[in-house]
Design a protein around this motif. Structure first.
Motif, PDB file in Angstrom:
ATOM      1  N   LEU A 179      -3.489  -5.128  -9.811  1.00 35.15           N
ATOM      2  CA  LEU A 179      -4.280  -6.292  -9.382  1.00 35.15           C
ATOM      3  C   LEU A 179      -4.938  -6.937 -10.606  1.00 35.15           C
ATOM      4  CD1 LEU A 179      -5.896  -4.794  -6.155  1.00 35.15           C
ATOM      5  CD2 LEU A 179      -4.616  -6.942  -6.202  1.00 35.15           C
ATOM      6  N   CYS A 180      -5.466  -6.106 -11.502  1.00 43.40           N
ATOM      7  CA  CYS A 180      -6.128  -6.618 -12.712  1.00 43.40           C
ATOM      8  C   CYS A 180      -5.143  -7.386 -13.591  1.00 43.40           C
ATOM      9  CB  CYS A 180      -6.742  -5.479 -13.516  1.00 43.40           C
ATOM     10  SG  CYS A 180      -8.211  -4.789 -12.763  1.00 43.40           S
ATOM     11  N   PHE A 183       2.656   1.801  -3.330  1.00 46.24           N
ATOM     12  CA  PHE A 183       1.824   2.419  -4.367  1.00 46.24           C
ATOM     13  C   PHE A 183       1.551   3.887  -4.068  1.00 46.24           C
ATOM     14  CE2 PHE A 183       1.121  -1.870  -5.859  1.00 46.24           C
ATOM     15  CZ  PHE A 183       1.035  -1.674  -7.234  1.00 46.24           C
ATOM     16  N   ILE A 194       0.838  -1.217   0.000  1.00 45.60           N
ATOM     17  CA  ILE A 194       0.000   0.000   0.000  1.00 45.60           C
ATOM     18  C   ILE A 194       0.869   1.262   0.000  1.00 45.60           C
ATOM     19  CG2 ILE A 194      -1.711   1.340   1.307  1.00 45.60           C
ATOM     20  CD1 ILE A 194      -3.203  -1.041   0.815  1.00 45.60           C
ATOM     21  N   ALA A 196      -5.299  -3.371   3.460  1.00 45.42           N
ATOM     22  CA  ALA A 196      -6.326  -2.645   2.713  1.00 45.42           C
ATOM     23  C   ALA A 196      -7.638  -2.655   3.487  1.00 45.42           C
ATOM     24  CB  ALA A 196      -6.512  -3.263   1.329  1.00 45.42           C
ATOM     25  N   GLY A 224      -2.027   6.443  -7.054  1.00 44.48           N
ATOM     26  CA  GLY A 224      -1.626   5.195  -6.409  1.00 44.48           C
ATOM     27  C   GLY A 224      -2.755   4.175  -6.401  1.00 44.48           C
ATOM     28  N   MET A 225      -3.983   4.654  -6.146  1.00 47.14           N
ATOM     29  CA  MET A 225      -5.152   3.780  -6.143  1.00 47.14           C
ATOM     30  C   MET A 225      -5.391   3.198  -7.539  1.00 47.14           C
ATOM     31  SD  MET A 225      -8.953   5.194  -5.595  1.00 47.14           S
ATOM     32  CE  MET A 225     -10.389   4.441  -6.155  1.00 47.14           C
ATOM     33  N   MET A 226      -5.270   4.029  -8.577  1.00 46.66           N
ATOM     34  CA  MET A 226      -5.483   3.542  -9.940  1.00 46.66           C
ATOM     35  C   MET A 226      -4.398   2.529 -10.326  1.00 46.66           C
ATOM     36  SD  MET A 226      -7.033   6.890 -11.921  1.00 46.66           S
ATOM     37  CE  MET A 226      -5.547   7.765 -12.136  1.00 46.66           C
ATOM     38  N   LEU A 236      -4.095 -10.505  -4.738  1.00 49.23           N
ATOM     39  CA  LEU A 236      -5.122  -9.931  -3.855  1.00 49.23           C
ATOM     40  C   LEU A 236      -4.869 -10.258  -2.381  1.00 49.23           C
ATOM     41  CD1 LEU A 236      -7.831  -8.428  -3.482  1.00 49.23           C
ATOM     42  CD2 LEU A 236      -8.993 -10.600  -3.868  1.00 49.23           C
ATOM     43  N   VAL A 278      -2.351  -8.002  -0.448  1.00 52.23           N
ATOM     44  CA  VAL A 278      -2.683  -6.626  -0.028  1.00 52.23           C
ATOM     45  C   VAL A 278      -3.859  -6.553   0.914  1.00 52.23           C
ATOM     46  CG1 VAL A 278      -1.874  -5.003  -1.758  1.00 52.23           C
ATOM     47  CG2 VAL A 278      -3.939  -6.310  -2.230  1.00 52.23           C
ATOM     48  N   LEU A 323      -2.702   0.629  -8.269  1.00 57.72           N
ATOM     49  CA  LEU A 323      -2.920  -0.608  -7.503  1.00 57.72           C
ATOM     50  C   LEU A 323      -4.012  -1.455  -8.167  1.00 57.72           C
ATOM     51  CD1 LEU A 323      -2.506  -2.500  -5.075  1.00 57.72           C
ATOM     52  CD2 LEU A 323      -4.077  -1.060  -3.768  1.00 57.72           C
ATOM     53  N   THR A 324      -5.128  -0.811  -8.535  1.00 58.02           N
ATOM     54  CA  THR A 324      -6.214  -1.539  -9.198  1.00 58.02           C
ATOM     55  C   THR A 324      -5.711  -2.164 -10.501  1.00 58.02           C
ATOM     56  OG1 THR A 324      -7.705   0.138  -8.336  1.00 58.02           O
ATOM     57  CG2 THR A 324      -8.617  -1.346  -9.969  1.00 58.02           C
TER      58      THR A 324
END
Lengths: 112, 235
Positions: A41-42, A12, A9, A55, A33-35, A48, A51, A37-38
Motif C-alpha cells: 500500500l505504501c 497476501f 487479502i 479489510a 502477509g500484514m507487513m 487502498l 482492499v 500488504l502495508t
C-alpha cells in the motif's frame, strides 16, 4: 468490489504463508502477509480503495473469530483446577503491568 | 438427533447466535464485564457442558470461524497504512515501547508463574500470552509449552485486557491515543485491538501495529528469557 478485495487479502495471506514456510521463519504467515500488504500500500502497488471493503469487514468483526478457540478453555478445566493460582495471578499481573508500562513509556516519549 | 447438534452448520450457527445475543446484551447495558467475546465464550461453554456435545465436535465447525483470524490479521495492514504518517513521526517511541513490551510481557508472565510454583510446561505456555494466537502457539511449541493451552491463555488475556485495559490506562494517566492503542495491542493483541478500534481510528491502527511488532519482538526474545527464568527460579 468485495470479491476483488477478498482476493487481495487472501492473496497476501497465502503469500505470507509461503514466505514463512519457505524461509522457515518463526513469524507466522499472517503477520508477514500484514507487513507485505502495508508495504505494498505504501509503495502504491495496491490501491487502498480496492482492499478496503473486505479489510473493514475483517477488522470490525475480528473479536468474533476468537470465540471458538476461546471455548477450548473447556479442555483445560482439569489443569486449571490444579494450577489455577499461578496461572491466574501471572496472567492478571502481567496483563496489568504490560498495559501500564507500554502506555506510560509511550506517553513519556511522546511528551518530550 | 445428536448428528444434527454435532454438524458443522450447527456449530457455526450457535457461535453466530451466541455472539449476536452477547452483542445485544453488551449494547443494552454497556457494562464492561459484559464484553461480547467473554459472554459468548461462557455461554457456549455452558451450552456444550449442558448438552454433552464434545468440544472436538463443536470445533469441527468452530474452526471454520477461527480460520478467519488469519485474513483478519492481514487486514490490519489497512489501518496500519492509513495511519502511516502518524506512526512514522513516532518511530522511536514506538520501537522502544514495543521492545519493552516484549521483555516485560514475557518476564512478568513466566516469572510470576514460575515463582508461584507452576510446572514448567505451564510456565512455557503462559510466556507468550500477550501476542496474537497464531504467533503465541508457534512460540509455545518452540519452548516446550502446550500450544492449545497457550491459545486458551492468550484468549483469556485478550478478554482481560479488553475489559480492564481502558480503566487501567486511565488510572495510569495514559490519555494519548497512540499510547492507548499500543498498550491495548501489546497487552492483549486482537481482542484488545478490537476494543481499541471502538475508541477511534488512531487507537485501532496503533493496536494493529502493536500486534505486529510485539509479536515479532516476543518471538525473538522468549526463547532467551525462558532460559533465564528456568536458571533463576528453579536451580
Amino acid at each position: 468490489m468485495m470479491v476483488r478485495s477478498l482476493s487481495i487479502i487472501f492473496g497476501f495471506l497465502a503469500l505470507g504463508d509461503a514466505v514463512s514456510y519457505g524461509l522457515a521463519l518463526p513469524i507466522p504467515g499472517n503477520v508477514i502477509g500484514m507487513m507485505l500488504l502495508t508495504f505494498s500500500l505504501c509503495r502504491g502497488w495496491v490501491d487502498l480503495r480496492s482492499v478496503k471493503p473486505a479489510a473493514d469487514l475483517f477488522v470490525q468483526n475480528m473479536a468474533f473469530f476468537f470465540v471458538p478457540p476461546g471455548v477450548g478453555l473447556l479442555l483445560y478445566l482439569d489443569l486449571l483446577s490444579r494450577e489455577w493460582v499461578p496461572l491466574v495471578v501471572a496472567y492478571v499481573v502481567s496483563t496489568v503491568v504490560v498495559l501500564g508500562v507500554v502506555g506510560w513509556v509511550t506517553q513519556k516519549m511522546e511528551r518530550r | 438427533m445428536m448428528g444434527f447438534f454435532t454438524s458443522k452448520a450447527f456449530s457455526v450457527f450457535v457461535t453466530f447466535f451466541a455472539f449476536y445475543v452477547a452483542q445485544r446484551i453488551y449494547q443494552r447495558f454497556k457494562f464492561f464485564w459484559l464484553n461480547p467475546v467473554l459472554l459468548s465464550i461462557l455461554g457456549l461453554m455452558a451450552f456444550l457442558t449442558l448438552t454433552g456435545i464434545p468440544y472436538e465436535d463443536y470445533f469441527q465447525g468452530g474452526q471454520i470461524i477461527s480460520f478467519f483470524l488469519g485474513p483478519a490479521v492481514v487486514a490490519l495492514g489497512v489501518p496500519l497504512y492509513v495511519q502511516m504518517e502518524e506512526i512514522r513521526k513516532r518511530g522511536r517511541a514506538i520501537g522502544v515501547s514495543m521492545a519493552v513490551a516484549a521483555v516485560v510481557g514475557v518476564l512478568s508472565a513466566a516469572g510470576t508463574a514460575a515463582l508461584l510454583g507452576a510446572s514448567l510446561p505451564v510456565v512455557a505456555s503462559i510466556a507468550p500470552k500477550s501476542v496474537t494466537t497464531p504467533i503465541a502457539m508457534g512460540i509455545a511449541e518452540k519452548i516446550g509449552g502446550i500450544p492449545s493451552l497457550t491459545a486458551a491463555i492468550v484468549i483469556a488475556t485478550g478478554i482481560l485486557g479488553a475489559v480492564i485495559g481502558p480503566g487501567v490506562l486511565r488510572l495510569c494517566g495514559v490519555r494519548h491515543p497512540v499510547a492507548f492503542g499500543l498498550a491495548m495491542g501489546a497487552a492483549s493483541h486482537g481482542i484488545g485491538t478490537a476494543r481499541a478500534v471502538e475508541e477511534g481510528e488512531v487507537q485501532g491502527a496503533a493496536g494493529g501495529l502493536a500486534i505486529c511488532l510485539n509479536g515479532i519482538a516476543t518471538a525473538v526474545v522468549t526463547p532467551v528469557l525462558m532460559k533465564l527464568i528456568v536458571l533463576w527460579v528453579r536451580p
